[in-house]
Design a protein around this motif. Structure first.
Motif, PDB file in Angstrom:
ATOM      1  N   MET A 188       0.840  -1.174   0.000  1.00 47.90           N
ATOM      2  CA  MET A 188       0.000   0.000   0.000  1.00 47.90           C
ATOM      3  C   MET A 188       0.886   1.239   0.000  1.00 47.90           C
ATOM      4  O   MET A 188       1.666   1.447   0.906  1.00 47.90           O
ATOM      5  N   ALA A 201       1.322   5.161   0.412  1.00 53.11           N
ATOM      6  CA  ALA A 201       0.600   6.211   1.129  1.00 53.11           C
ATOM      7  C   ALA A 201       1.318   7.543   0.963  1.00 53.11           C
ATOM      8  O   ALA A 201       2.534   7.587   0.767  1.00 53.11           O
ATOM      9  N   ASP A 205       5.725   3.114   1.089  1.00 52.42           N
ATOM     10  CA  ASP A 205       4.949   1.917   1.404  1.00 52.42           C
ATOM     11  C   ASP A 205       5.631   1.136   2.528  1.00 52.42           C
ATOM     12  O   ASP A 205       5.258   0.014   2.821  1.00 52.42           O
ATOM     13  N   ASP A 241      -3.911   7.112   2.692  1.00 52.61           N
ATOM     14  CA  ASP A 241      -3.772   5.976   1.781  1.00 52.61           C
ATOM     15  C   ASP A 241      -4.149   6.429   0.390  1.00 52.61           C
ATOM     16  O   ASP A 241      -5.126   7.143   0.204  1.00 52.61           O
ATOM     17  N   LYS A 257      -6.635   2.505  -4.355  1.00 54.85           N
ATOM     18  CA  LYS A 257      -6.151   1.449  -5.243  1.00 54.85           C
ATOM     19  C   LYS A 257      -6.851   1.559  -6.580  1.00 54.85           C
ATOM     20  O   LYS A 257      -8.019   1.925  -6.656  1.00 54.85           O
TER      21      LYS A 257
END
Length: 59
Positions: free
Chosen positions: A1, A3, A30, A47, A50
């Protein structure tokens, strides 16, 4: 992820913990350890959404 991290000092540019580099007060990382640190130290951590992929049904 991945961010986005915003430094508490507006416009900060330089290297921070875990080698995360800020430019004009913003960085991306990440690294889970760096993100934990930034959150606990009061940095704003967002975040990144996606990317959605569409699936086509086979007919």
């Amino acid at each position: 992820m991945m961010a986005t991290v915003k430094a508490p000092v507006e416009g900060y540019s330089g290297e921070s913990v875990c080698g995360v580099v800020f430019t004009n007060g913003v960085a991306t990382t990440d690294d889970p350890a760096a993100l934990r640190y930034f959150e606990s130290a009061g940095y704003e951590v967002e975040d990144k959404p996606k990317r959605r992929t569409s699936t086509k049904s086979a007919s």
